[in-house]
Design a protein around this motif. Structure first.
Motif, mmCIF file in Angstrom:
data_model
loop_
_atom_site.group_PDB
_atom_site.id
_atom_site.type_symbol
_atom_site.label_atom_id
_atom_site.label_comp_id
_atom_site.label_asym_id
_atom_site.label_seq_id
_atom_site.Cartn_x
_atom_site.Cartn_y
_atom_site.Cartn_z
ATOM 1 N N CYS A 12 0.356 -0.964 0.133
ATOM 2 C CA CYS A 12 -0.004 -0.341 -0.084
ATOM 3 C C CYS A 12 0.910 1.449 0.059
ATOM 4 O O CYS A 12 2.290 1.299 0.848
ATOM 5 C CB CYS A 12 -0.956 -0.116 1.327
ATOM 6 N N TYR A 14 0.340 4.185 1.840
ATOM 7 C CA TYR A 14 0.353 4.681 3.210
ATOM 8 C C TYR A 14 1.177 4.924 4.107
ATOM 9 O O TYR A 14 2.169 4.498 3.875
ATOM 10 C CB TYR A 14 -1.592 5.081 3.131
ATOM 11 N N CYS A 15 0.881 4.234 5.240
ATOM 12 C CA CYS A 15 0.726 4.696 5.910
ATOM 13 C C CYS A 15 1.991 3.056 6.625
ATOM 14 O O CYS A 15 2.304 2.298 6.041
ATOM 15 C CB CYS A 15 0.109 3.976 7.524
ATOM 16 N N LEU A 17 2.376 0.800 8.407
ATOM 17 C CA LEU A 17 2.231 -0.216 8.188
ATOM 18 C C LEU A 17 2.359 -0.853 7.026
ATOM 19 O O LEU A 17 2.954 -2.925 7.930
ATOM 20 C CB LEU A 17 0.450 -1.633 8.953
ATOM 21 N N GLN A 18 2.549 -0.919 5.730
ATOM 22 C CA GLN A 18 2.330 -0.969 4.721
ATOM 23 C C GLN A 18 2.641 -2.292 4.453
ATOM 24 O O GLN A 18 3.140 -4.068 3.911
ATOM 25 C CB GLN A 18 3.976 -1.252 4.744
ATOM 26 N N CYS A 19 0.811 -2.588 3.924
ATOM 27 C CA CYS A 19 -0.081 -4.041 4.322
ATOM 28 C C CYS A 19 0.953 -4.504 2.727
ATOM 29 O O CYS A 19 0.715 -3.746 1.945
ATOM 30 C CB CYS A 19 -1.199 -3.471 3.674
ATOM 31 N N LEU A 45 -6.893 -4.908 4.312
ATOM 32 C CA LEU A 45 -7.088 -3.347 4.462
ATOM 33 C C LEU A 45 -7.618 -3.033 4.671
ATOM 34 O O LEU A 45 -8.702 -3.244 4.734
ATOM 35 C CB LEU A 45 -6.786 -2.903 2.556
ATOM 36 N N CYS A 46 -7.505 -1.219 5.295
ATOM 37 C CA CYS A 46 -8.754 -0.509 5.013
ATOM 38 C C CYS A 46 -9.325 0.769 4.298
ATOM 39 O O CYS A 46 -8.298 0.139 2.666
ATOM 40 C CB CYS A 46 -7.590 0.219 6.394
ATOM 41 N N LYS A 48 -8.348 2.888 3.023
ATOM 42 C CA LYS A 48 -7.847 4.260 1.936
ATOM 43 C C LYS A 48 -6.423 3.038 1.285
ATOM 44 O O LYS A 48 -6.264 3.217 -0.207
ATOM 45 C CB LYS A 48 -6.358 4.431 2.486
ATOM 46 N N GLY A 49 -6.372 2.075 1.476
ATOM 47 C CA GLY A 49 -5.632 0.727 0.734
ATOM 48 C C GLY A 49 -6.152 0.619 0.168
ATOM 49 O O GLY A 49 -5.199 0.279 -1.346
ATOM 50 N N THR A 180 -6.383 4.746 12.243
ATOM 51 C CA THR A 180 -5.746 4.598 11.369
ATOM 52 C C THR A 180 -4.789 3.748 11.052
ATOM 53 O O THR A 180 -4.199 3.700 9.940
ATOM 54 C CB THR A 180 -4.252 5.163 12.193
ATOM 55 N N MET A 181 -4.910 2.565 11.658
ATOM 56 C CA MET A 181 -3.885 1.303 10.459
ATOM 57 C C MET A 181 -5.002 0.142 11.103
ATOM 58 O O MET A 181 -4.420 -0.992 11.637
ATOM 59 C CB MET A 181 -2.874 1.025 10.748
ATOM 60 N N PRO A 182 -6.152 0.181 10.391
ATOM 61 C CA PRO A 182 -7.415 -0.758 10.975
ATOM 62 C C PRO A 182 -6.404 -2.044 10.958
ATOM 63 O O PRO A 182 -6.986 -3.396 12.419
ATOM 64 C CB PRO A 182 -8.325 -1.016 10.016
ATOM 65 N N PRO A 183 -5.664 -2.983 9.464
ATOM 66 C CA PRO A 183 -5.456 -4.501 9.407
ATOM 67 C C PRO A 183 -4.150 -4.317 11.100
ATOM 68 O O PRO A 183 -4.655 -6.185 11.545
ATOM 69 C CB PRO A 183 -4.909 -4.367 8.662
HETATM 70 S S1 SF4 Z 1 -3.852 0.701 7.389
HETATM 71 FE FE1 SF4 Z 1 -4.641 0.687 4.970
HETATM 72 S S2 SF4 Z 1 -3.516 2.615 4.775
HETATM 73 FE FE2 SF4 Z 1 -1.902 1.616 6.330
HETATM 74 S S3 SF4 Z 1 -1.116 0.328 4.526
HETATM 75 FE FE3 SF4 Z 1 -3.059 -1.003 5.612
HETATM 76 S S4 SF4 Z 1 -4.719 -0.912 3.645
HETATM 77 FE FE4 SF4 Z 1 -2.238 1.310 4.020
#
Ligand code: SF4
Length: 699
Positions: A12, A14-15, A17-19, A45-46, A48-49, A180-183
């Motif tokens: 991803c 964004y954040c 966690l780098q899913c 993923l959230c 955003k992802g 902010t980083m649900p997973p």
């Molecule tokens: S928590 Fe969301 S924004 Fe953060 S890396 Fe995972 S998918 Fe992307």
């Protein structure tokens, strides 16, 4: 796992966690996102992802350089040669008139390791300026400074996420990871399912706090008092691990002495947390076989952020809950490459491999890798806010190059920073979109996005990850590495700057070799084969280091250091004129300054504009109803937002998300008071006033 030929395994944009995610080629240039069973996010993923590919073909995407011929004129389209020639010429003019330090570079915590590395080298080798810093200074720098002081090394988490479920107690301070980083919540949920306890500390009863077994609703800015108070109870109740303290740490006696004065009644008065809850939290931590203490921006983004973190590290050390399996202090990094971005020379006082620019041996090593003389390396520059605060002044930067950062929205005291940006002789911005900062630039460079280039990121665990290129960038767009190399070539330093990520990473590995953040043994192939490699990894036969400090801490003598810390509180306290605490933070749908996520319709439907959370009882005092337009005022300025009434926030506190531009910009309000050692601004606490908009101006 064998992937279908039209599938690209990546991460991803964004954040921290780098899913992991799969990008599946659809018809034309389209890409669809599919789940990837990567160890960090395990398929999740959230929002955003899931919507990230909408950025690639976004109609607002910049696809050609933009130039402003003279101040006050509009931006116009130009060629790459014209744009890069103009930048090189402005650099020369500034440096001829005012010296090398008249040019500054501002980077970002979302840039790949390769970009962060090359940007640091570009500032020192091509520009010979000491002025380089990045927006990570606004993010994780207090936790980084505290970790180095106490543990000898800064890596967000000293353990992989998979260890979380086996911690019997977790104390999570100032983090709303459920939004902010649900997973990441799957790890905390597994910990609770295993019978573990989760204690959450926050002025707002966030979704994360609602998932806790014990929630402590702290007064903003009182984190050090809480940590000292918990340690006071731990001492009183006999929870200390004396064997650990004597064999693996130093400096405890001074801390014991300081915590004597943090008796529960006093700490209740300072923090607002009832004594009974303080005892409950201390018991959960002190009697657990394993425990973790995790901080995020809540305690860190304060003018005493380093001391706040040190106080929590003291607690972990005194309880013997560090340097052991399923234990430890960790920082939950925020930005995508917040970790790697602070390891390879983007920070004013650092060189690659987490080396220091004021250390002669470190300088000599890097000078040798870069093929320059050690004496030609500049010395340390000032921190991000200090650089921005002086832009365009006689002692400050006159020409600024910004990569991946939207300062007009993300810097504290934003209206002042806008004035400073406008006072520059020259501003160049590299971005995907015309951000609020790019709008003020003299040259705007359209750069490639995450799926259009390869490179590495280092996530919040210290796991180095590989992002693959899934599609070609649009014609007219260049990568930041190509942009840096193009400017370097025009200022006569082209030979030092490769533009291919693999070449840059090979050089980064050599530069980091022997350093604290040692990437020497990490290759793109290994990262792909092993689902990421944890640094330090000094050679290709080394397995990487998922768990730090199990035998020794990273200090000279291997012992962790206690630091005696007092509670000071925020630099600005509520008073008659500004009677409320203002705190800022994130919402689920947006990332950082919103340059990207505010351009995704699905995310804007979820969170279209700024709002202010206020307790209904306090709202009634000000005759504010749900949805009313309200004006917020601090000593820095005013912002407007819609009122959102919620009992989940403290009575004395209001909250505004910081993703929005225009009149709802939270950073019009925030206080740039800096932590004395990390130079982190106090984003998280200031004193504010709230008024219903139709009351403003009435007697
Ligand atoms: S928590 Fe969301 S924004 Fe953060 S890396 Fe995972 S998918 Fe992307």
């Amino acid at each position: 796992m064998q992937l279908a030929p039209n599938t690209c395994a990546t991460h991803c944009p964004y954040c921290a966690l780098q899913c992991g995610m799969n990008l599946v080629s659809a018809a034309g240039r389209g890409l669809k996102i599919a789940p990837r069973n990567f160890p960090v996010n395990r398929g999740g993923l959230c929002q955003k992802g899931w919507s990230a590919t909408e950025l690639l073909d976004n109609p607002e995407r910049l696809q050609t350089p933009l130039l402003r011929d003279t101040k006050g004129m509009p931006l116009r389209a130009g060629s790459w040669d014209e744009a890069l020639d103009r930048i090189a010429s402005e650099i020369r003019n500034a440096q001829v008139c005012f010296g090398p330090d008249a040019v500054g570079v501002f980077g970002g915590g979302s840039l790949t390791n390769e970009k962060a590395y090359l940007l640091g080298k570009f500032a020192r080798v091509a520009l010979r300026t000491s002025h380089i810093d990045y927006n990570g200074r606004f993010c994780m720098s207090s936790a980084a400074a505290a970790s180095i002081k106490a543990l000898g090394l800064d890596r967000g988490l000293p353990f992989p996420l998979e260890d979380i479920p086996r911690a019997q107690t977790i104390l999570l301070i100032g983090s709303n990871v459920a939004e902010t980083m649900p997973p990441i919540m799957q790890y905390f949920e597994a910990q609770r399912a295993n019978g573990g306890s989760l204690i959450v500390v926050d002025p707002r009863a966030t979704p994360t706090a609602q998932a806790a077994s014990l929630y402590l609703q702290i007064t903003p800015g009182t984190d050090a008092a809480l940590a000292n108070g918990l340690l006071h109870i731990a001492i009183q109740q006999g929870y200390l691990d004396q064997e650990f303290i004597s064999s693996r740490t130093s400096g405890f006696e001074q801390v014991r002495h300081v915590t004597n004065s943090y008796w529960p009644g006093r700490v209740e008065r300072i923090t607002g947390i009832p004594e009974s809850q303080l005892y409950a939290a201390a018991r959960l931590l002190g009697t657990a076989k394993s425990a973790m203490i995790l901080t995020a921006r809540g305690p860190e983004q304060q003018s005493h952020g380093v001391e706040n973190v040190l106080a929590f590290i003291n607690l972990a050390l005194a309880l013997g809950k560090a340097g052991r399996a399923h234990c430890g202090y960790g920082c939950l990094t925020g930005q995508g490459n917040g970790q790697g971005g602070r390891e390879h020379g983007q920070k004013s006082d650092q060189l690659p491999g987490y080396r220091r620019i004021d250390n002669p041996e470190h300088r000599a090593h890097i000078a040798q890798v870069w093929g320059i003389r050690e004496q030609d390396l500049p010395s340390a520059g000032c921190s991000a806010y200090e650089m921005l605060d002086r832009l365009g002044t006689t002692s400050g930067v006159r020409a600024l190059l910004v990569f991946g950062s939207n300062l007009a929205v993300s810097a504290p005291r934003a209206s002042h920073i806008e004035k400073r940006l406008d006072a520059l002789d020259f501003l160049a911005v590299s971005d995907f979109f015309l951000s609020e900062t790019a709008e003020r630039a003299d040259v705007v460079l359209p750069s490639a996005q995450w799926a259009e280039e390869e490179g590495t990121m280092t996530n919040l665990e210290g796991r180095v990850l590989y992002r693959r290129r899934a599609v070609e960038p649009p014609a007219g767009v260049r990568t930041d590495l190509q942009i840096i190399a193009g400017i370097a070539q025009r200022v006569g330093a082209g030979a030092f700057f490769p533009s291919e990520p693999a070449q840059v990473f090979a050089e980064l590995r050599r530069a980091s070799a022997g350093g604290i953040a040692d990437y020497a043994g990490i290759t793109y192939e290994r990262i792909e084969r092993e689902n990421g490699v944890f640094w330090p990894c000094p050679n290709e036969d080394h397995p990487g280091t998922p768990r730090l400090f199990l035998d020794r801490f990273a200090t000279k003598d291997g012992r962790a250091r206690f630091h005696a810390v007092e509670h000071h509180g925020a630099s600005e306290q509520p008073d008659r004129e500004f009677p409320l605490y203002l705190t800022t933070g994130r919402v689920m749908a947006h990332y950082q300054s919103g340059t990207q996520t505010r351009r995704i319709p699905k995310l804007m439907e979820l969170a279209p504009r700024a709002f202010v959370e206020i307790h209904p009882a306090m709202a009634s005092v000000y005759q504010i109803a749900e949805g009313d337009a309200v004006r917020l005022t601090t000593r820095r300025g005013s912002a407007m937002a819609a009122a959102r009434l919620t009992t989940s926030i403290r009575l004395d506190t209001i909250f505004v998300p910081f993703h929005f531009a225009g009149v709802g910009r939270a950073n019009l309000l925030t206080n740039p008071a800096l932590d004395p050692s990390s130079r982190m601004p106090e984003f998280k606490v200031c004193a504010a006033r709230i008024e219903r908009e139709d009351h403003v101006g009435k007697a």
